[in-house]
Scaffold this motif. Structure first.
Motif, PDB file in Angstrom:
ATOM      1  N   ASP A  77       9.626  -4.694   8.404  1.00 19.79           N
ATOM      2  CA  ASP A  77       7.869  -4.888   8.489  1.00 19.79           C
ATOM      3  C   ASP A  77       7.587  -4.112   7.463  1.00 19.79           C
ATOM      4  N   GLY A  78       6.918  -4.968   6.484  1.00 16.35           N
ATOM      5  CA  GLY A  78       6.489  -4.164   5.276  1.00 16.35           C
ATOM      6  C   GLY A  78       7.302  -3.739   4.116  1.00 16.35           C
ATOM      7  N   ARG A 134       6.959  -8.972   3.845  1.00 17.72           N
ATOM      8  CA  ARG A 134       5.422  -8.442   3.334  1.00 17.72           C
ATOM      9  C   ARG A 134       4.626  -8.861   4.358  1.00 17.72           C
ATOM     10  N   SER A 135       4.765  -8.588   5.576  1.00 17.96           N
ATOM     11  CA  SER A 135       3.998  -8.830   6.797  1.00 17.96           C
ATOM     12  C   SER A 135       4.542  -7.906   7.628  1.00 17.96           C
ATOM     13  N   ASP A 136       3.845  -8.216   9.021  1.00 15.35           N
ATOM     14  CA  ASP A 136       4.230  -7.302  10.498  1.00 15.35           C
ATOM     15  C   ASP A 136       4.402  -8.362  11.424  1.00 15.35           C
ATOM     16  N   GLN A 153      -5.030  -6.484  -5.006  1.00 17.10           N
ATOM     17  CA  GLN A 153      -5.733  -6.379  -3.482  1.00 17.10           C
ATOM     18  C   GLN A 153      -7.166  -7.026  -3.505  1.00 17.10           C
ATOM     19  N   PRO A 165      -2.372  -7.891   3.329  1.00 21.61           N
ATOM     20  CA  PRO A 165      -1.766  -7.249   4.746  1.00 21.61           C
ATOM     21  C   PRO A 165      -2.835  -8.083   5.998  1.00 21.61           C
TER      22      PRO A 165
END
Length: 485
Positions: A20-21, A25-27, A194, A275
């Motif tokens: 994760d991360g 690129r996510s959780d 971002q 995120p």
């Protein structure tokens, strides 16, 4: 003879990769929780009960109840490249993650890059010190290199020979560097990047739809009153904030479908540019701001309509969008609620004609959107039901018939409006409004012809605000009504 006495790469410590991360690129915890809410909306609070049994219990229950498509997840290409280089050199690669083993094993099977998988299972949440202890037990002090991204990875980096810092903020980079073993840093996206991703997720360009709030004021010929204009601006801001909250929530719940879409897969959450936690936090913040402004500065009826809009949109995101015909009717209703909200903000009653015109016109435009999506699927040779929708590519002809008919019905409503007694009392020359009918016929026909030719690549309302011909037609439309006043 070479003076290099280093051991061969195969003898080097294994390269351990966080998930994760880092690789992703996510959780996965957030991914699975959101997928649970979408697929089981009536059980959306169940994860809170599972969390009472501990975080690892929550992960296990989510992994057992939600199946994620690991082939479409947003992997970090930089980390994949690092793994590829080290693996090609004969190095052992290990996936070590706090995510549940069910997901970790599926990802490893999909990527075919790992020699071993360590993950959370049973009563062990494999993060921070627990992950470090597991790696030290297996490989010894400085017996592994580790790539991670979060503060929980600091103790894991401390036990490693070399640390690879992936997508971490400046403060965490400095804390990792203080340990003295950072071999490489893969930086996060720039703050400006971002910010742009966040604004894209809020879909500021869609705020133009909320200008419909002003239509009741214009129709009532009261746009010259400053207090009404101020109320309109406030209502526009409230509706826009609420709409952005809805867009964020919709994207969070539609991650899997978006990742399988030819263009939506590039959306900030689906692609991993933004995120998931940012969206989860921003969604209620925007919604709260919208209602706080509305309840404080506008009539309560406006907030009641705004609440109805939000509830209907939530139902659309969770369920209605997957039902044939009802999805398009719901979209038409959401546009019409903007008019009703404007009437509530200004204290202006809405006529039957305006509501009927709105429903028919926006139903036509909703079907334009569905037609454009299905046309792309048909041209790709797909015959299956559209993902997350209630339509098949074979429905194109019927959708075109229904959509064009609905658009033409809106023209009929406009024609009948000119004969209404209230209209004759409101306008000095109501017969001039007849000139708007052929203009509207031209516009509806053109929109459907462009869609049929595959030239509709945007939301039709947003398209109209960018299209020169549509803007000219709109200006002539306004001129006709002004002349009739």
């Amino acid at each position: 003879m070479s003076g290099d006495t280093r051991p061969p790469r195969a003898a080097e410590p294994p390269l351990v990769i966080d998930l994760d991360g880092t690789l992703l690129r996510s959780d996965l915890l957030l991914e699975s929780a959101l997928a649970h809410v979408r697929t089981r909306p009536l059980q959306m609070l169940a994860p809170l009960a599972w969390l009472a049994g501990g975080k690892v219990h929550l992960k296990q229950r989510l992994a057992q109840s939600v199946e994620l498509d690991v082939t479409a997840l947003p992997y970090d290409q930089r980390v994949l490249d690092l793994i590829g280089r080290e693996r090609a050199a004969g190095r052992r690669i290990v996936l070590a993650t706090a995510s549940h083993r069910l997901y970790a094993d599926r990802i490893a099977a999909h990527l075919q890059l790992f020699d071993e998988v360590l993950a959370s299972e049973g009563a062990v949440n494999l993060s921070a010190e627990r992950k470090r202890d597991r790696l030290l037990q297996r490989y010894g002090a400085q017996g592994y290199d580790y790539a991670g991204n979060a503060a929980d990875d600091l103790p894991v980096w401390a036990g490693a020979r070399h640390a690879y810092v992936v997508s971490a903020g400046g403060r965490l980079q400095r804390r990792a560097a203080a340990q003295g073993n950072v071999a490489a840093v893969l930086p996060p996206p720039a703050p400006l990047q971002q910010l742009r991703a966040g604004l894209r997720a809020m879909r500021l360009h869609q705020w133009a739809k909320n200008l419909l709030i002003f239509l009741p004021l214009l129709a009532a010929h009261q746009a010259h009153q400053p207090q009404h204009l101020l109320a309109g601006v406030l209502a526009f801001i409230c509706f826009s904030l609420c709409a952005s909250s809805v867009y964020l929530l919709n994207d969070l719940l539609d991650l899997d479908d978006d990742r399988h879409h030819h263009s939506k897969r590039r959306r900030p959450f689906a692609s991993g540019q933004l995120p998931l936690l940012a969206g989860i936090l921003l969604t209620p913040l925007l919604l709260g701001a919208a209602f706080a402004l509305g309840l404080t500065l506008l009539p309560w009826r406006f907030s009641a309509v705004l609440l109805a809009y939000y509830v209907l949109t939530l139902a659309y995101s969770l369920y209605l969008k997957r039902l044939m015909a009802l999805d398009a009717i719901t979209l038409a209703g959401l546009y019409t609620l903007r008019l009703i909200a404007g009437g509530a903000a200004f204290g202006v009653p809405l006529t039957f004609w305006m509501l009927a015109f709105s429903m028919f016109m926006f139903l036509s435009l909703a079907l334009v959107k569905r037609y454009a999506e299905l046309r792309v699927a048909r041209h790709r040779g797909d015959t299956h039901q559209a993902r997350g929708r209630g339509y098949f590519p074979g429905d194109l002809e019927m959708i075109a018939s229904l959509g064009a008919a609905s658009g033409y019905l809106s023209v009929l409503v406009l024609a009948l409006y000119t004969q209404d007694r209230a209209t004759m009392a409101l306008y000095r020359q109501p017969q001039l409004i007849w000139l708007a009918c052929p203009l509207l016929l031209l516009w509806v026909t053109r929109i459907w012809m462009l869609t049929h030719r595959g030239e509709m690549h945007d939301d039709p309302v947003v398209f109209a605000l960018k299209d020169r011909t549509s803007l000219v037609v709109g200006a002539l439309f306004a001129l006709i009504f002004w002349s009739a006043t």
